[in-house]
Design a protein around this motif. Sequence first.
Motif, PDB file in Angstrom:
ATOM      1  N   GLU A  15      57.582  83.988  38.656  1.00  0.00           N
ATOM      2  CA  GLU A  15      57.897  83.741  37.526  1.00  0.00           C
ATOM      3  C   GLU A  15      56.804  83.948  36.366  1.00  0.00           C
ATOM      4  OE1 GLU A  15      58.437  79.649  34.785  1.00  0.00           O
ATOM      5  OE2 GLU A  15      59.247  79.834  37.024  1.00  0.00           O
ATOM      6  N   VAL A  16      56.926  84.628  35.187  1.00  0.00           N
ATOM      7  CA  VAL A  16      56.338  85.024  34.264  1.00  0.00           C
ATOM      8  C   VAL A  16      56.265  84.183  33.029  1.00  0.00           C
ATOM      9  CG1 VAL A  16      55.336  86.949  32.828  1.00  0.00           C
ATOM     10  CG2 VAL A  16      56.374  87.365  34.829  1.00  0.00           C
ATOM     11  N   ASN A  21      50.014  78.830  26.338  1.00  0.00           N
ATOM     12  CA  ASN A  21      50.858  78.130  25.424  1.00  0.00           C
ATOM     13  C   ASN A  21      51.693  77.562  25.902  1.00  0.00           C
ATOM     14  OD1 ASN A  21      49.040  78.744  23.254  1.00  0.00           O
ATOM     15  ND2 ASN A  21      49.566  81.076  23.455  1.00  0.00           N
ATOM     16  N   ASP A  22      52.652  77.943  27.175  1.00  0.00           N
ATOM     17  CA  ASP A  22      53.631  77.418  27.887  1.00  0.00           C
ATOM     18  C   ASP A  22      53.596  76.476  28.552  1.00  0.00           C
ATOM     19  OD1 ASP A  22      55.037  79.542  26.613  1.00  0.00           O
ATOM     20  OD2 ASP A  22      55.677  80.655  28.592  1.00  0.00           O
ATOM     21  N   ALA A  23      54.179  75.341  28.504  1.00  0.00           N
ATOM     22  CA  ALA A  23      54.078  74.108  29.500  1.00  0.00           C
ATOM     23  C   ALA A  23      55.307  74.043  30.348  1.00  0.00           C
ATOM     24  CB  ALA A  23      54.348  72.883  28.499  1.00  0.00           C
ATOM     25  N   PRO A  24      55.085  74.823  31.614  1.00  0.00           N
ATOM     26  CA  PRO A  24      55.999  74.642  32.718  1.00  0.00           C
ATOM     27  C   PRO A  24      55.837  73.143  33.251  1.00  0.00           C
ATOM     28  CG  PRO A  24      54.139  76.211  33.226  1.00  0.00           C
ATOM     29  CD  PRO A  24      53.928  75.686  31.626  1.00  0.00           C
ATOM     30  N   LYS A  25      56.716  72.823  33.963  1.00  0.00           N
ATOM     31  CA  LYS A  25      56.622  71.590  34.713  1.00  0.00           C
ATOM     32  C   LYS A  25      55.690  71.589  35.746  1.00  0.00           C
ATOM     33  CE  LYS A  25      61.680  71.635  35.222  1.00  0.00           C
ATOM     34  NZ  LYS A  25      62.869  71.746  36.159  1.00  0.00           N
ATOM     35  N   LYS A  26      55.104  70.447  35.752  1.00  0.00           N
ATOM     36  CA  LYS A  26      53.830  70.072  36.651  1.00  0.00           C
ATOM     37  C   LYS A  26      54.258  70.321  38.089  1.00  0.00           C
ATOM     38  CE  LYS A  26      50.959  67.615  33.521  1.00  0.00           C
ATOM     39  NZ  LYS A  26      50.045  66.630  33.003  1.00  0.00           N
ATOM     40  N   ARG A  50      44.183  73.862  35.280  1.00  0.00           N
ATOM     41  CA  ARG A  50      45.608  74.168  34.551  1.00  0.00           C
ATOM     42  C   ARG A  50      46.234  74.577  35.958  1.00  0.00           C
ATOM     43  NH1 ARG A  50      50.282  74.200  32.027  1.00  0.00           N
ATOM     44  NH2 ARG A  50      50.797  75.899  30.915  1.00  0.00           N
ATOM     45  N   MET A  51      45.735  75.452  36.729  1.00  0.00           N
ATOM     46  CA  MET A  51      46.424  75.914  37.767  1.00  0.00           C
ATOM     47  C   MET A  51      46.519  74.663  39.073  1.00  0.00           C
ATOM     48  SD  MET A  51      44.080  79.501  38.888  1.00  0.00           S
ATOM     49  CE  MET A  51      45.099  80.092  40.072  1.00  0.00           C
ATOM     50  N   HIS A  52      45.564  73.944  39.144  1.00  0.00           N
ATOM     51  CA  HIS A  52      45.879  72.824  39.950  1.00  0.00           C
ATOM     52  C   HIS A  52      47.007  71.756  39.317  1.00  0.00           C
ATOM     53  CE1 HIS A  52      44.859  68.640  41.247  1.00  0.00           C
ATOM     54  NE2 HIS A  52      44.129  69.344  42.427  1.00  0.00           N
ATOM     55  N   GLU A  53      47.167  71.805  38.166  1.00  0.00           N
ATOM     56  CA  GLU A  53      48.399  71.056  37.787  1.00  0.00           C
ATOM     57  C   GLU A  53      49.649  71.672  37.916  1.00  0.00           C
ATOM     58  OE1 GLU A  53      48.859  71.825  32.912  1.00  0.00           O
ATOM     59  OE2 GLU A  53      47.534  69.826  33.771  1.00  0.00           O
ATOM     60  N   LEU A  54      49.647  73.098  38.108  1.00  0.00           N
ATOM     61  CA  LEU A  54      50.950  73.731  38.319  1.00  0.00           C
ATOM     62  C   LEU A  54      51.520  73.648  39.710  1.00  0.00           C
ATOM     63  CD1 LEU A  54      50.169  76.765  36.161  1.00  0.00           C
ATOM     64  CD2 LEU A  54      51.972  74.946  35.635  1.00  0.00           C
ATOM     65  N   LEU A  55      50.333  73.611  40.620  1.00  0.00           N
ATOM     66  CA  LEU A  55      50.706  73.645  42.280  1.00  0.00           C
ATOM     67  C   LEU A  55      51.140  72.197  42.447  1.00  0.00           C
ATOM     68  CD1 LEU A  55      47.620  75.384  43.420  1.00  0.00           C
ATOM     69  CD2 LEU A  55      50.158  76.196  43.499  1.00  0.00           C
ATOM     70  N   LYS A  56      51.987  72.198  43.507  1.00  0.00           N
ATOM     71  CA  LYS A  56      52.764  71.139  44.185  1.00  0.00           C
ATOM     72  C   LYS A  56      51.457  70.696  45.078  1.00  0.00           C
ATOM     73  CE  LYS A  56      57.228  72.937  44.808  1.00  0.00           C
ATOM     74  NZ  LYS A  56      58.428  73.559  45.521  1.00  0.00           N
TER      75      LYS A  56
END
Length: 194
Positions: A15-16, A21-26, A50-56
């Motif tokens: 995914e790009v 600025n974008d707020a993808p699901k945590k 930010r990377m930490h919150e994006l990861l499962k």
Amino acid sequence: AANAKVLGLNNCRFEVFDFVNDAPKKEEFDGLLALGFIEYFDDPVWVLKRMHELLKPGGMAVVQIWSRRPIGDVVMAPAYRLFDGVAHPLRELKRLGKAVLPQKVVQRLQKTPPNPRSHNEPSHRRYTPAELHKMAVAAGFEVVDGRGSRFFPSRFFFRDGTRVHWDERLQEGTKDKPRVRARAIDYVAALEKV
């Protein structure tokens, strides 16, 4: 994505998105790859958070930085200075022109309009592996592994194969020397979300 298809990795989704600025699901991703990325942000800890919150939970981030004062730069600095002086005749002609031409001519030549892109280009920062590890822990990661990935810059070698050959020899010869490996030009760390 095309390379994953060629390798038969059909269970991958790429995914790009606008990281800032974008707020993808945590907790949406199993893994993130950030090669030459965090160095361009003013706050690298924010990037790692930010990377930490994006990861499962249990997700992995692979982060690469350019090391500050790598061994290749320290050892090869005299050769770079010599090579740069020889390899850039336009710079030498410009310096000679400044010395020979009348001052008014030099000033007129220097009044070229500024490149609008040059003001918008981000700064590139370098960090030590210890700094990266400290920032990763501050962002909530556990550092699983880290190592230097490239000892010599490409600009010193006329053929990339020669650089690869010497990098491979140094990688092999420094397996049990983490302090030497930490002085590589590129340092890659595997970070796990805990």
